[in-house]
Scaffold this motif. Structure first.
Motif, short mmCIF file in Angstrom:
data_model
loop_
_atom_site.label_atom_id
_atom_site.label_comp_id
_atom_site.label_asym_id
_atom_site.label_seq_id
_atom_site.Cartn_x
_atom_site.Cartn_y
_atom_site.Cartn_z
N VAL A 58 3.87 -1.99 -2.06
CA VAL A 58 3.68 -2.99 -3.12
C VAL A 58 2.19 -3.13 -3.47
CG1 VAL A 58 5.76 -4.25 -2.46
CG2 VAL A 58 3.55 -4.95 -1.52
N VAL A 59 1.33 -2.66 -2.58
CA VAL A 59 -0.10 -2.61 -2.92
C VAL A 59 -0.33 -1.28 -3.64
CG1 VAL A 59 -2.46 -2.66 -2.03
CG2 VAL A 59 -0.65 -3.98 -0.88
N ILE A 60 -0.60 -1.33 -4.94
CA ILE A 60 -0.56 -0.10 -5.75
C ILE A 60 -1.94 0.31 -6.28
CG2 ILE A 60 1.85 -0.44 -6.42
CD1 ILE A 60 0.82 -1.63 -9.06
N ASP A 61 -2.94 -0.52 -6.07
CA ASP A 61 -4.24 -0.18 -6.66
C ASP A 61 -5.33 0.01 -5.61
OD1 ASP A 61 -4.43 -2.77 -5.85
OD2 ASP A 61 -5.42 -3.50 -7.68
N GLU A 62 -4.93 0.40 -4.38
CA GLU A 62 -5.91 0.60 -3.33
C GLU A 62 -6.85 1.77 -3.74
OE1 GLU A 62 -2.21 2.96 -2.00
OE2 GLU A 62 -2.68 1.09 -3.07
N ALA A 63 -8.12 1.56 -3.50
CA ALA A 63 -9.11 2.57 -3.89
C ALA A 63 -10.32 2.49 -2.97
CB ALA A 63 -9.52 2.37 -5.34
N ASP A 64 -11.08 3.58 -2.91
CA ASP A 64 -12.28 3.62 -2.08
C ASP A 64 -13.24 4.68 -2.63
OD1 ASP A 64 -13.53 2.69 0.53
OD2 ASP A 64 -13.49 4.87 0.87
N ASN A 65 -14.51 4.54 -2.27
CA ASN A 65 -15.50 5.50 -2.74
C ASN A 65 -15.44 6.82 -1.99
OD1 ASN A 65 -16.43 4.36 -0.36
ND2 ASN A 65 -18.59 4.53 -0.92
N SER B 6 -3.42 -4.80 5.32
CA SER B 6 -4.80 -4.27 5.45
C SER B 6 -4.96 -3.02 4.60
CB SER B 6 -5.11 -3.94 6.91
OG SER B 6 -4.25 -2.90 7.38
N VAL B 7 -6.17 -2.85 4.09
CA VAL B 7 -6.52 -1.64 3.33
C VAL B 7 -7.74 -1.04 4.02
CG1 VAL B 7 -7.10 -0.70 1.06
CG2 VAL B 7 -5.68 -2.79 1.24
N THR B 8 -7.57 0.15 4.61
CA THR B 8 -8.59 0.73 5.48
C THR B 8 -8.98 2.12 4.97
OG1 THR B 8 -7.54 -0.41 7.34
CG2 THR B 8 -9.16 1.30 7.88
N ASP B 9 -10.31 2.35 4.91
CA ASP B 9 -10.75 3.68 4.47
C ASP B 9 -10.98 4.60 5.68
OD1 ASP B 9 -13.25 3.11 5.56
OD2 ASP B 9 -14.22 2.80 3.61
N CYS C 243 -13.52 5.52 7.14
CA CYS C 243 -14.58 5.12 8.08
C CYS C 243 -14.28 3.77 8.73
CB CYS C 243 -15.92 5.10 7.37
SG CYS C 243 -16.58 6.76 7.04
N ALA C 244 -13.02 3.35 8.66
CA ALA C 244 -12.57 2.10 9.27
C ALA C 244 -13.14 0.87 8.59
CB ALA C 244 -12.85 2.08 10.76
N ASN C 245 -13.66 1.04 7.39
CA ASN C 245 -13.97 -0.15 6.61
C ASN C 245 -12.64 -0.74 6.15
OD1 ASN C 245 -16.95 0.17 6.56
ND2 ASN C 245 -16.44 2.06 5.41
#
Length: 228
Positions: A11-18, A45-48, A50-52
């Motif tokens: 349901v979280v559809i816009d997760e993004a990261d650099n 939780s949304v995790t990249d 690098c564990a951010n």
């Protein structure tokens, strides 16, 4: 509460990261402990790579606003006020609700229309779920005495002269009875057959209950002078 959907990271559809696509995971459901409504805070939780990490929350409100259902007991007619049955919540057998497994049935009131013969009593039951959604169902009870009273006629008598005929006396009827009330005995009439030696007089009494159900009983009085 059973309508609360299972946790779904999709349901979280816009997760993004650099740096690539982050991972979404379910963390917890925390209730505020209330009911009607209950608020559940669902956390993901949304995790990249690098564990951010960040968390996002979804608010789920559980609030039952749908009334329960149920069918009133069948209407009934009884003869006497003493025949009116006591209220009985078990007569409602199909109470149901969308959330509450066993909604509560209670007797609310009996209200008479104040009439007699017939009297109509409206009996009300309530059906209530765990969130205080409630409906009322009503049963109509009609009290209507349609049964005649009973009584025996006084024994017949023979007298010598017309002047010997006793005055009417309703107390000669001693076994008047009724299913609902104490009936009233009253003199109605004396009717002669118009003959002489003998003359026959038919004396009639009425026996009437409180709902105007009435019977008549007759006493035969024979007037016959047999004295030289």
């Amino acid at each position: 509460i059973a309508d609360v959907p299972a946790a779904d990271p999709l349901v979280v559809i816009d997760e993004a990261d650099n740096n690539g696509v982050p991972t979404v995971a379910f963390v917890s459901d925390v209730s505020d402990g209330n009911t009607c409504p209950e608020t559940i805070t669902r956390t993901y939780s949304v995790t990249d790579a690098c564990a951010n990490v960040i968390t996002v929350t979804q608010i789920i409100t559980v609030n039952d606003i749908t009334n329960p259902t149920g069918t009133a007991p069948a209407n009934i007619t009884v003869q006497c006020i003493g025949d009116v049955p006591a209220s009985d919540v078990t007569l409602i057998t199909d109470e149901a609700d969308n959330c509450t497994a066993a909604p509560v049935v209670q007797h609310v009131s009996d209200v008479s229309d104040g009439n007699t013969c017939p009297e109509t009593i409206t009996r009300t039951y309530s059906i209530t779920d765990d969130c205080a959604n409630t409906i009322n169902v009503t049963q109509t009870i009609v009290v209507d005495d349609t049964t005649n009273p009973t009584a025996s006629a006084p024994a017949g008598i023979t007298v010598q002269c017309i002047g010997d005929v006793p005055a009417p006396d309703p107390t000669l009827i001693t076994d008047e009875a009724d299913n609902c009330s104490v009936p009233t005995v009253a003199f109605v009439s004396d009717v002669s057959d118009g003959n002489t030696c003998p003359e026959t007089i038919t004396r009639t009494y009425s026996v009437t209950d409180n709902c105007a159900n009435v019977i008549t009983v007759t006493q035969i009085i024979t007037v016959n002078d047999i004295t030289n």
